[in-house]
Design a protein around this motif. Structure first.
Motif, PDB file in Angstrom:
ATOM      1  N   HIS A   1      28.173 -14.724 -38.389  1.00 32.22           N
ATOM      2  CA  HIS A   1      28.836 -13.424 -38.431  1.00 32.22           C
ATOM      3  C   HIS A   1      29.731 -13.360 -39.657  1.00 32.22           C
ATOM      4  CE1 HIS A   1      31.695 -10.201 -37.233  1.00 32.22           C
ATOM      5  NE2 HIS A   1      30.626  -9.700 -36.668  1.00 32.22           N
TER       6      HIS A   1
ATOM      7  N   ASP B   1      32.746 -16.628 -39.145  1.00 34.67           N
ATOM      8  CA  ASP B   1      32.188 -16.415 -37.811  1.00 34.67           C
ATOM      9  C   ASP B   1      33.222 -16.317 -36.684  1.00 34.67           C
ATOM     10  OD1 ASP B   1      30.598 -16.693 -35.403  1.00 34.67           O
ATOM     11  OD2 ASP B   1      29.007 -17.369 -36.715  1.00 34.67           O
TER      12      ASP B   1
ATOM     13  N   VAL C   1      29.458 -15.953 -33.179  1.00 39.54           N
ATOM     14  CA  VAL C   1      28.153 -16.590 -32.985  1.00 39.54           C
ATOM     15  C   VAL C   1      28.258 -18.092 -32.738  1.00 39.54           C
ATOM     16  CG1 VAL C   1      25.889 -17.019 -34.020  1.00 39.54           C
ATOM     17  CG2 VAL C   1      27.017 -14.824 -34.391  1.00 39.54           C
TER      18      VAL C   1
ATOM     19  N   LEU D   1      25.780  -9.603 -38.822  1.00 37.30           N
ATOM     20  CA  LEU D   1      25.138 -10.910 -38.918  1.00 37.30           C
ATOM     21  C   LEU D   1      24.466 -11.027 -40.266  1.00 37.30           C
ATOM     22  CD1 LEU D   1      23.423 -11.370 -35.427  1.00 37.30           C
ATOM     23  CD2 LEU D   1      25.627 -12.251 -36.205  1.00 37.30           C
TER      24      LEU D   1
END
Length: 301
Positions: A126, A143, A146, A270
């Motif tokens: 992410h 991130d 994720v 993403l």
């Protein structure tokens, strides 16, 4: 350096080009449709709506968008709209995917399919980009959605994809701060050891033209005054373009605290798959969804 989202949008989306085809998987969602049609009104995207046709068109009419140009792809009950979205991208009929009304696991399953999916690299993370009150420029963050506990190898991949994304947005020399509670290395705090290793990797040229500082605390990463007071002599202190959080929960909590202030703008997607993917919470505002769509549009170019 982009002071805010408006500066980024003017720099990257002012160039006239055909609108990106934004494929909404599970398009029977009010906020997502508001956001994608708002992006369309600015000339940035063409909505490709995948879902139950009657349900989607009912919402489109209720929102007053029935006369707006869009492509409707019907998805039968019991079928996964993400599978159709993936197929459209593979057939070059879509440029990026937006999560609509479906569970994240259902969105990701067709994307991660080894034979027919969109994850040739084998690694996704992410990438967030935020306009935060009090910071003098846009701030990216690693991130928060994720990978719960990234290893050193995964942190290296996360930084690689984050730096790659920043370069697509026009950053020539991205500066990344590997966040820790302190700026000194301690065996009792493994994340500080890993942060130092990542900094040495950058110094050895493993991330190309980029700077990694670590371990570094949040105040030193974002405020020059704090670095001066504490005698922290790294030249890029207070000037980070991206924060690498030590684990997912850190970034998740930080982003939700920032999101509580309506003056802040948070967006994310993403990266690492064949195309960027808008992945926001069902509770995310229309503004967050809109800017996530614009971010994906810029990264898909």
């Amino acid at each position: 350096m982009y002071k805010d989202y408006q500066a980024l949008i003017e720099a990257k989306l002012s160039i006239k080009k055909a609108p990106s085809r934004a494929v909404v998987a599970g398009a029977d969602d009010d906020h997502v449709l508001e956001a994608v049609f708002a992006a369309q009104s600015k000339g940035y995207v063409h909505p490709v709506l995948v879902g139950d046709q009657q349900a989607v068109e009912r919402i489109v009419r209720a929102l007053g968008f029935q006369d707006r140009s869009h492509t409707m792809i019907h998805c039968d009950a019991g079928s996964n709209p993400s599978a159709i979205a993936v197929k459209l991208v593979r057939e070059e009929q879509g440029d990026f995917i937006i999560k609509g009304r479906l569970e994240t696991r259902d969105l990701l399953k067709p994307i991660l399919n080894k034979e027919t999916g969109l994850n040739k690299s084998g690694f996704m993370t992410h990438f967030g980009l935020m306009q935060i009150k009090g910071y003098h420029k846009l701030l990216a963050m690693s991130d928060c959605a994720v990978i719960p506990h990234p290893t050193l190898a995964e942190k290296k991949q996360i930084i690689g994809l984050g730096v790659q994304s920043l370069r697509k947005l026009g950053y020539e020399k991205p500066v990344v701060g590997a966040l820790c509670a302190v700026e000194t290395v301690s065996d009792k705090m493994p994340e500080t050891v890993e942060a130092e290793k990542l900094q040495k990797m950058a110094e050895a040229g493993e991330f190309g033209n980029a700077v990694i500082m670590g371990p570094i605390s949040f105040d030193l990463a974002t405020r020059k005054e704090s670095a001066i007071i504490k005698g922290y002599e790294m030249p890029y202190a207070g000037e980070v373009d991206m924060l690498l959080v030590p684990q997912m929960v850190t970034g998740n909590v930080m982003s939700k605290i920032w999101n509580a202030d309506p003056e802040n703008i948070l967006a994310g997607c993403l990266v690492g798959a064949d195309v960027p993917i808008v992945l926001t919470s069902r509770s995310a505002s229309m503004i967050e969804k809109l800017h996530s769509i614009l971010l994906c549009n810029m990264l898909s170019a």
